[in-house]
Design an enzyme around this catalytic site. Sequence first.
Site, PDB file in Angstrom:
ATOM      1  N   ASP A 322      24.544 -27.334  -2.410  1.00  0.00           N
ATOM      2  CA  ASP A 322      24.412 -28.594  -3.074  1.00  0.00           C
ATOM      3  C   ASP A 322      23.609 -30.156  -1.519  1.00  0.00           C
ATOM      4  O   ASP A 322      23.451 -29.582  -0.636  1.00  0.00           O
ATOM      5  CB  ASP A 322      26.201 -29.172  -2.818  1.00  0.00           C
ATOM      6  CG  ASP A 322      26.596 -29.242  -1.336  1.00  0.00           C
ATOM      7  OD1 ASP A 322      26.064 -28.018  -0.544  1.00  0.00           O
ATOM      8  OD2 ASP A 322      27.647 -30.457  -0.781  1.00  0.00           O
ATOM      9  N   GLU A 323      23.314 -30.784  -2.665  1.00  0.00           N
ATOM     10  CA  GLU A 323      22.978 -32.353  -1.930  1.00  0.00           C
ATOM     11  C   GLU A 323      21.608 -32.219  -1.220  1.00  0.00           C
ATOM     12  O   GLU A 323      21.766 -32.382   0.265  1.00  0.00           O
ATOM     13  CB  GLU A 323      24.217 -32.923  -0.994  1.00  0.00           C
ATOM     14  CG  GLU A 323      25.607 -33.429  -1.565  1.00  0.00           C
ATOM     15  CD  GLU A 323      26.096 -33.854  -0.949  1.00  0.00           C
ATOM     16  OE1 GLU A 323      26.883 -35.142  -1.143  1.00  0.00           O
ATOM     17  OE2 GLU A 323      26.725 -34.005   0.374  1.00  0.00           O
ATOM     18  N   VAL A 324      20.413 -31.365  -1.024  1.00  0.00           N
ATOM     19  CA  VAL A 324      19.412 -31.240  -0.851  1.00  0.00           C
ATOM     20  C   VAL A 324      17.967 -32.031  -0.740  1.00  0.00           C
ATOM     21  O   VAL A 324      17.872 -32.741  -2.027  1.00  0.00           O
ATOM     22  CB  VAL A 324      19.032 -29.633  -1.187  1.00  0.00           C
ATOM     23  CG1 VAL A 324      17.686 -29.057  -0.713  1.00  0.00           C
ATOM     24  CG2 VAL A 324      19.885 -28.904  -1.396  1.00  0.00           C
TER      25      VAL A 324
END
Length: 530
Positions: A322-324
Site C-alpha cells: 500500500d501507499e507506494v
Amino acid sequence: MVTPTRDLLRLFVLYSFISFACSSLWPLPQQVESSSVQYELIPTVFQFKATGYNSQILDSAFTRYLAIINSLTDSPPQSESVHAPIDTLLGLEVNVLTPNETLNENTIENYTLEITTPYASLVAPTVYGALRGLETFSQLVESSTSKILLINQTNITDFPRFQYRGILIDTSRHYLELDLILQHLDAMAYNKMNVLHWHIVDSQSFPYDSLVYPLLSEKGSWVPNSLSHVYTPSQVQTVISYAHQRGIRVIPEFDTPGHTLSWGKGYPYLLTTCYSIKLDGRVQESLGPINPTLNSTYAFMAAFFAEIARVFPDEFVHIGGDEVPHSCWASNPQVEKWMLENDVRNFSELEQYYVRNILAIVAGLNKKSMVWQDVIDNGVQVLNDTVVEVWEGTWEVEVLKVTALGLRTVLAQPWYLNYISYGSDWITYYAVDPTQFNGSAEQTALMFGGEACLWGEYIDGTNFIPTLWPRASAVAERLWSNENVTNVTDATIRINDLQCRLISRRINAQPVNGPSFCAEEWEPGYKPLW
C-alpha cells in the site's frame, strides 16, 4: 465465508428471566436454548474430562478455564438465585472427535454444548471448536447472592459465520511489550477471534530480530544496537505458541515496497535514492521505497521471506503493497533508465513488476499472500489464492470489484479502531455487515471475513488494551454470530456485561456506553516509587 446448513440459519435465543449468564454471552452463539432450571457448580468437585481425543492444547485450556471458574467464588454476585439449584454439576465431558491440530484457514470451530447433570457435554470436531465451547461454558457460570456458583440448563449449537476474524496490531510506530501482546491474545480468545495480523515493522522502526539480516533490527529499531525494543526469536515463538494454544493464527506483515525506511538503516542499498533540487540549485538526496530495478533486491527478499516462512508457521504472509510513493522513483535517473531499457511505461507498471516478483517468491516458499487493496487497484495480476484486504474508500465498491475478480476479501475499512470518537462508537462497528455490497451469491461467498485494525501512531502500552476492548468485541460478534443478531438494545446490555467480565479476567477494558459500574472494578495495582 462459513456456510451453515439451512436449519442452522435460524436463531433461537430463549432468555430465562433469572439467567444473567445466558443473556450476557458474547459473541452470541448461533442457537441457544436455556431454561430456568439451575445447577450448582462446586469448584472443589467440578472437573473437565476429555472423553475423545486429548491433547496438550486441551489440557492447558482445562487449566485456564478451571482457574477462571474458580475465581468466580471470590467475585461479587452476578445474579439472584430465585430457586434453589435442583442438582450439582459434577463436570464437563469434552469429546474432541478428531486428533487434527492443524490451525489454518479451513480449521473447523463448530461445537455443541449441553448443560445437564450429572455431567455436561461439549462435542467438537476439533480441539479448536472445543476451545470455543469452553469459552462459552465459562460465560454461562455465574456467582450468586447465596455465595454459590450456578449454571442454567442450556443447549447450544454454535459455529462462526466467517472463517477469518482478526485484529491488526502495529508494533512499529510504538513498541508493545511481550506481556501486553499476550494479554491481548487472551482477550481475543475470550471474544472467539482467531487471527492476529501482526504488522510488526514499518518505516518508523524494525523491531523484528532477523537472523539472516541482523542489521535490520540492530540499526532499524527504536534503540539501535540494543534488544530493548526488539522481538527476539524466542519472543516471536512465545507469541506464536501462546496464540496457537488459544486457536489463534499469527499472520506477519512485512509491508513493501513502501513503508520501508527502517529497512534502509541497516541495508541502505535496498532503498531508492530520491533526488530533489533546492532553490539554490543544490541537489538534495534522501531514501525512499524499495528499489525494484535491482536484481540484488530480489535476492535479499528471497532470503528474507525464506526466514519468515520458517519462523511463522501460518500458510499466509501479508506482503503489504500500500501507499507506494512514485515520486521518489520518478526522481531517480537510474530507475528511469532501467524503465526505458525494460519497456516499463509508467510507475504503476514498475510497482506491478515488483509485487509480482514478491508474490512469486512467497509462492515458491509454499505460502499464500495477503495484500492491501492498492495492489489490485494498481492492476497487479495476483495468484488466485491471494487474499485482498480492503482498507480505504467506499468499501462496498472496492469489495464488489475485488470479488468480481474471483478473489477472497478481508474487510478492514469500517473497523479502524485507532480513530477515536466520543460516545458509543462500537455501535457503528456493530452495524456493518460485510456481505452487504450487492454482489452475487458467488461474490458473497468470497467474503473471507474481517478484522479490526489498531494502527500505532498514537497507541502504546498505556492505551493499547483499553482502546481495543471491548470496542473490538463489536467486530468479533459481527464476524461470529448469525447475521440476524443486530439488536443494539440487547447488545448494549451484553457488551456492558462483557466489559465487566473482561475486567474480572484482568483485561483493562474501557466503558463504552457512558456512566456505569462493574461489581469488580479495575485495579491497576499502582505503587508509588517511594
